[in-house]
Design an enzyme around this catalytic site. Structure first.
Site, PDB file in Angstrom:
ATOM      1  CD  GLU A 205      84.643  66.197  74.901  1.00 37.27           C
ATOM      2  OE1 GLU A 205      85.095  67.116  75.605  1.00 37.27           O
ATOM      3  OE2 GLU A 205      85.251  65.139  74.695  1.00 37.27           O
ATOM      4  CE  LYS A 337      89.345  60.565  78.346  1.00 32.70           C
ATOM      5  NZ  LYS A 337      89.995  60.786  77.025  1.00 32.70           N
TER       6      LYS A 337
END
Length: 428
Positions: A205, A337
């Site tokens: 990330e 999400k």
């Protein structure tokens, strides 16, 4: 009517070099919407099913040709002729077509790709930005970024057990300023790590993944970077953790393999209480396992008034699991999400349920991402106030931040920034 005339899916690549699904939806008026589906590394057991081919001779079994085929051969014929403006009707049609409680037949990756592409096509047909189409005229709050600048756990090959150490520029007055703050701290951290002779390689990330002696050293190193960048911890910038504790949970206890320590639920709660008392931590995600409901309740009772306790694996963007949390006052925030549940309709239902109960909602990426920036528009559309989408590093992460900069620019004087008000359920 914005009639759907064609739907086409293909296999593309995500940021980790794994295949994922891309979908294009075409309308009668010539409009087209395209969407790419993200994928997680640490996944909750209760997430909707991400359909992979399992053919080890191709992409090590991670191919998504079956999901692509499900879009092209099963979903497309069902939806062609429908109105792209009927997002709920389209999403419900796909849910019924799948017929399983976890989208295991067609795959959440197939269904979500279509769901997001339909929304993009509809927005283009109407000539409005996606955030405006999804959220209406009141969609104008830019989120506080939750920026993962130091990685451990499943997101990095190092000795740090906590998966993500993040900075939140809560004291900024605009998204542009918050992003600059985060970027300056990121570069400051790179310098701090370099001076200590530590690795400045980045994880999935975009955050750094150094081999530190302990999880607490990760926190103090970030605090050094914040100060070196000219900001004040606890005023300009706060810390957030994603422990991903489900990944540590074995035989009823939590195993910190990097530190060689095993903790009970009670010891985990005491550990967090100590950290919160020592450091300016405003948010802890997945501090306990997805099945440790009693522990979560005890953690909430202990820290829930002063720290955001985010359920990711606990709630998996699922209204049934969130309802259980609300009923028992467990956690006080949901991580959202889109691929955990599989449609925009269900995603928006979860966000609305959370807000009505006084829970915050943090819109989130996955560790396997693409250049798709739909979550940026969702964050503004829902006035969520917070977004979690990695470090200001790697194009797959920066794409989301750049889209938010565009939106803020477009909204001009009507734009608001979440700031401290994004944590509306915490006592000041």
């Amino acid at each position: 009517m914005a009639m759907i005339t064609d739907i086409y899916a293909r296999e593309i690549m995500d940021s980790r070099g794994n295949p994922t699904v891309e979908v294009e939806v075409y309308l009668e008026d010539g409009s087209m919407g395209r969407a790419d589906v993200p994928s997680g590394a640490s996944t909750g057991a209760y997430e909707a099913v991400e359909l992979r081919d399992g053919d080890k001779s191709r992409y090590l079994g991670k191919g998504v040709l079956k999901a692509v085929e499900n879009v092209n051969e099963i979903i497309a014929p069902e939806l062609i002729g429908m109105d792209a403006l009927d997002q709920v009707g389209i999403d419900m049609a796909m849910i019924q077509l799948d017929g399983t409680p976890n989208k295991g037949k067609l795959g959440a990756n197939a269904i979500l790709g279509v769901s997001m592409a339909v929304a993009r096509a509809a927005a283009e047909s109407l000539g409005v930005p996606l955030y405006n189409y999804l959220g209406g005229f009141n969609a104008r709050m830019l989120p506080v970024p939750m920026m993962n600048i130091l990685n451990g756990g499943k997101h990095a090959d190092n000795t740090v057990d906590i998966q993500e150490f993040m900075v939140m520029p809560v004291g900024a007055t605009s998204f542009k300023e918050a992003l600059r703050t985060g970027a300056e701290i990121f570069h400051s951290l790179k310098k701090v790590l370099g001076e200590k002779g530590l690795s400045t390689a980045v994880g999935d990330e975009g955050g750094f993944a150094p081999n530190l002696k302990s999880n607490e050293e990760a926190i103090t190193t970030i605090l050094d970077a914040i100060k070196a960048a000219g900001y004040e911890p606890g005023k300009d910038v706060f810390l957030a953790l994603d422990v991903a504790a489900t990944e540590m949970f074995k035989d009823g206890k939590y195993h910190f393999e990097g530190e060689g320590v095993v903790k009970t639920t009670e010891e985990m709660i005491a550990f967090y209480e100590d950290l919160v008392n020592k450091y300016p931590i405003i948010s802890i995600e997945d501090g306990l396992s997805e099945d440790d409901w009693d522990g979560w309740k005890a953690l909430t009772d202990k820290l829930g008034s002063k720290v955001q306790l985010v359920g990711d694996d606990l709630f998996v963007t699922n209204t049934e699991r969130l309802a259980r949390g609300i009923e028992t006052s467990t956690g006080n925030s949901i991580l959202v999400k889109v691929n955990q549940i599989g449609t925009l309709t269900e995603t928006f239902e979860a966000i609305e349920m959370a807000k009505l109960a006084g829970y915050t909602a943090v819109i989130s990426h996955r560790s396997g991402e693409t250049e798709d920036s739909t979550i940026s528009d969702i964050a503004v559309a829902t006035n969520a106030g917070q977004i979690k989408t990695g470090a200001p590093s790697r194009t797959d992460r920066v794409a989301k931040y750049n889209q938010l900069l565009r939106i803020e620019d477009e909204l001009a004087d009507t734009a608001r920034f979440g700031g401290r008000s994004a944590f509306y359920n915490l006592k000041k």
